[in-house]
Design an enzyme around this catalytic site. Structure first.
Site, PDB file in Angstrom:
ATOM      1  N   CYS A 131      54.101 -59.901  85.770  1.00  0.00           N
ATOM      2  CA  CYS A 131      55.098 -59.018  86.205  1.00  0.00           C
ATOM      3  C   CYS A 131      56.386 -59.559  86.863  1.00  0.00           C
ATOM      4  O   CYS A 131      56.086 -59.966  88.211  1.00  0.00           O
ATOM      5  CB  CYS A 131      54.719 -57.713  87.036  1.00  0.00           C
ATOM      6  SG  CYS A 131      55.953 -56.746  87.686  1.00  0.00           S
ATOM      7  N   CYS A 134      57.893 -57.908  90.261  1.00  0.00           N
ATOM      8  CA  CYS A 134      57.004 -57.926  91.190  1.00  0.00           C
ATOM      9  C   CYS A 134      56.949 -59.309  91.882  1.00  0.00           C
ATOM     10  O   CYS A 134      56.700 -59.428  93.013  1.00  0.00           O
ATOM     11  CB  CYS A 134      55.797 -57.322  90.922  1.00  0.00           C
ATOM     12  SG  CYS A 134      55.639 -55.594  90.603  1.00  0.00           S
TER      13      CYS A 134
END
Length: 180
Positions: A131, A134
């Site tokens: 991700c 993130c």
């Protein structure tokens, strides 16, 4: 059960992984809690029963009960957040990034350990789960807290090596019944 057991289980063709696994767990600049929390959270992120069992037992020798639970919590919350935030990013419509997630994430605010340690574990798990949003978010928090890039890079190296260990051992287990 230990890092040594995983190194022994790795096949000859994975010598680089074996050496790297020993290196990232024995020559760390991270604090003991940062290192073993990263190891445990990453092991959980791999979903490999063997890797989780081996590394959780050894991590338990170095982590307090609170840190052990927080590392597991980092893997758990990132399993949810990495899917959600990666998807809203990959859709390509920034409107989704502006919408409230409406997902409970209390552990991020109150992880039960130093915030910087928890953020480091979340970053490492986010690397395994792929991700980008993130990774950017947790790296920014860590840098603002004064963590050196070299320590952040070390957590990424730990994530990469533990993920490779799990991938190799899971592949070998899948090949074993076929007699390959």
């Amino acid at each position: 059960m230990s890092v040594d057991a995983l190194k022994e289980a790795l096949p000859a063709y994975a010598k680089d992984i074996k050496l790297n696994l020993g290196s990232v767990t024995s020559t760390s600049q991270l604090t003991e809690q940062q290192l073993w929390g990263t190891v445990l959270a990453c092991a959980m992120a791999t979903k490999s029963k063997q890797v989780i069992a081996e590394l959780a037992e050894e991590a338990g020798d170095y982590l307090s009960a609170e840190a052990f639970e927080a590392a597991k919590g980092a893997a758990s919350i990132m399993a949810m957040n990495n899917v959600y935030y990666r998807a809203t990013h990959l859709i390509g419509d920034e409107t989704y990034a502006q919408l409230p997630a409406k997902l409970r994430m209390t552990i991020i605010g109150k992880p039960g350990v130093e915030k910087v340690d928890f953020e480091l574990w979340c970053l490492a798990v986010s690397a395994i789960n792929g991700c980008g949003r993130c990774l950017e978010s947790h790296e920014k928090v860590l840098r603002e807290a004064g963590m050196p890039r070299e320590h952040i890079q070390e957590a990424l190296r730990i994530a990469a090596v533990i993920n490779a260990t799990a991938a190799t051992l899971e592949a070998e287990a899948a090949l074993a019944p076929a007699g390959v």
